[in-house]
Enzyme design. Sequence first.
Site, mmCIF file in Angstrom:
data_model
loop_
_atom_site.group_PDB
_atom_site.id
_atom_site.type_symbol
_atom_site.label_atom_id
_atom_site.label_comp_id
_atom_site.label_asym_id
_atom_site.label_seq_id
_atom_site.Cartn_x
_atom_site.Cartn_y
_atom_site.Cartn_z
ATOM 1 C CE1 TYR A 195 -3.705 -2.116 4.968
ATOM 2 C CE2 TYR A 195 -3.143 0.119 4.300
ATOM 3 C CZ TYR A 195 -3.580 -1.159 3.985
ATOM 4 O OH TYR A 195 -3.886 -1.471 2.678
ATOM 5 C CB SER A 212 -0.867 0.007 1.260
ATOM 6 O OG SER A 212 -1.421 1.301 1.462
HETATM 7 N N1 LIG Z 1 -8.935 -1.336 -0.980
HETATM 8 C C1 LIG Z 1 -7.986 -0.430 -0.956
HETATM 9 O O1 LIG Z 1 -8.232 0.779 -1.026
HETATM 10 C C2 LIG Z 1 -6.541 -0.866 -0.859
HETATM 11 C C3 LIG Z 1 -5.542 0.104 -1.059
HETATM 12 C C4 LIG Z 1 -4.214 -0.269 -0.951
HETATM 13 C C5 LIG Z 1 -3.896 -1.568 -0.657
HETATM 14 N N2 LIG Z 1 -4.875 -2.486 -0.474
HETATM 15 C C6 LIG Z 1 -4.478 -3.844 -0.147
HETATM 16 O O2 LIG Z 1 -4.994 -4.707 -1.129
HETATM 17 C C7 LIG Z 1 -5.270 -5.981 -0.545
HETATM 18 C C8 LIG Z 1 -6.718 -6.343 -0.841
HETATM 19 O O3 LIG Z 1 -7.570 -5.381 -0.294
HETATM 20 P P1 LIG Z 1 -9.131 -5.389 -0.597
HETATM 21 O O4 LIG Z 1 -9.580 -3.982 -0.501
HETATM 22 O O5 LIG Z 1 -9.382 -6.167 -1.834
HETATM 23 O O6 LIG Z 1 -9.673 -6.176 0.687
HETATM 24 P P2 LIG Z 1 -11.040 -7.006 0.851
HETATM 25 O O7 LIG Z 1 -11.346 -7.015 2.299
HETATM 26 O O8 LIG Z 1 -12.078 -6.549 -0.115
HETATM 27 O O9 LIG Z 1 -10.605 -8.477 0.399
HETATM 28 C C9 LIG Z 1 -9.670 -9.205 1.122
HETATM 29 C C10 LIG Z 1 -9.794 -10.671 0.814
HETATM 30 O O10 LIG Z 1 -8.886 -11.335 1.718
HETATM 31 C C11 LIG Z 1 -9.546 -12.442 2.252
HETATM 32 N N3 LIG Z 1 -8.964 -12.785 3.551
HETATM 33 C C12 LIG Z 1 -9.174 -12.210 4.768
HETATM 34 N N4 LIG Z 1 -8.479 -12.854 5.716
HETATM 35 C C13 LIG Z 1 -7.794 -13.854 5.079
HETATM 36 C C14 LIG Z 1 -6.912 -14.868 5.520
HETATM 37 N N5 LIG Z 1 -6.594 -14.995 6.807
HETATM 38 N N6 LIG Z 1 -6.397 -15.723 4.603
HETATM 39 C C15 LIG Z 1 -6.732 -15.607 3.277
HETATM 40 N N7 LIG Z 1 -7.576 -14.672 2.805
HETATM 41 C C16 LIG Z 1 -8.099 -13.813 3.699
HETATM 42 C C17 LIG Z 1 -11.018 -12.030 2.362
HETATM 43 O O11 LIG Z 1 -11.852 -13.175 2.447
HETATM 44 C C18 LIG Z 1 -11.199 -11.258 1.074
HETATM 45 O O12 LIG Z 1 -11.578 -12.089 0.005
HETATM 46 C C19 LIG Z 1 -4.944 -5.863 0.946
HETATM 47 O O13 LIG Z 1 -3.655 -6.326 1.171
HETATM 48 C C20 LIG Z 1 -5.018 -4.368 1.171
HETATM 49 O O14 LIG Z 1 -4.235 -3.970 2.251
HETATM 50 C C21 LIG Z 1 -6.189 -2.167 -0.566
#
Ligand SMILES: NC(=O)c1ccc[n+]([C@@H]2O[C@H](COP(=O)([O-])OP(=O)(O)OC[C@H]3O[C@@H](n4cnc5c(N)ncnc54)[C@H](O)[C@@H]3O)[C@@H](O)[C@H]2O)c1
Length: 256
Positions: free
Chosen positions: A168, A145
């Site tokens: 985070y 991130s």
């Molecule tokens: N959404 C944003 O704005 C954003 C921005 C920067 C970085 N990110 C990063 O991108 C990645 C995905 O984020 P997102 O927004 O898609 O999140 P999300 O919550 O929509 O999806 C996360 C997924 O991870 C799965 N998950 C949760 N715990 C788990 C575990 N213990 N083992 C395996 N899977 C597990 C969930 O079931 C879900 O399918 C994360 O690492 C997040 O930090 C997201």
Amino acid sequence: MLDKKNIFIVGGLGLLGRAFSKSVIENGAELVIGDIETKENIQRFNNLKKELNSNKIQFIPCDISSESSVKNAFKEIFELYQHIDAVVNTSYPRNENFGNDFLDVDINDFNENINLHLGGYFLTSQVAIKYFLNQGIGNLINIASIYGVIAPKFEIYKSTELTTPVEYSAIKSGIIHLNKYFSKYLKGKNIRVNCISPGGIINNHSEIFKENYRAYTLNKGMLDSSDLTGTLIYLLSDMSKYINGQNIIIDDGFTL
Ligand SMILES: NC(=O)c1ccc[n+]([C@@H]2O[C@H](COP(=O)([O-])OP(=O)(O)OC[C@H]3O[C@@H](n4cnc5c(N)ncnc54)[C@H](O)[C@@H]3O)[C@@H](O)[C@H]2O)c1
């Protein structure tokens, strides 16, 4: 672009994960999605499979906070394909107290979230790399991130209930640095390890937050998850063969 490649996306049923899964299938790969096995995730997987109308997509339960779950998932994939070209980790484990204001974060919650997320990314990377070493090639992409790179811009959260959680920042900077460690450790092994660091992705955010955020970007503001897929496909493809140990930021200039 990804014909004949087998790709494992962990967290492939999340917001980013679904966009990644779609683009990987659209680019011709065989896809295994690993995610926690909940009713909601099974429903998401069935919907995705229907939407993509593809028999090149499978689901394997994989909880990155459990050593046996991660090891079983990899074992199953290798029994299925005998080879895996790339592993993408886009999972987002957190406990119910994740996201509190810094001064309200309990040390036990801090430790638990570090354990689940940073520990889980470490574990998944370690298991993937052991398989890659055995097969003599590999490609690992961890999703970090912008908050692993820059300090929070606390002012964008004014009049909202959101913040940049302190855990985070620790987790994501840890993942970015671990990736540098892994890629150097793997010198001469034909295995590359990179990070993608997205900025904020639109997901039912309030207008006020989107406006506050947009003020720091150059053109669009918060991005759609589909805005990340070009970079993912590039990193998964042989076009990026010599990109290694990098953290690619996709944020419409937010970190400038
Ligand atoms: N959404 C944003 O704005 C954003 C921005 C920067 C970085 N990110 C990063 O991108 C990645 C995905 O984020 P997102 O927004 O898609 O999140 P999300 O919550 O929509 O999806 C996360 C997924 O991870 C799965 N998950 C949760 N715990 C788990 C575990 N213990 N083992 C395996 N899977 C597990 C969930 O079931 C879900 O399918 C994360 O690492 C997040 O930090 C997201």
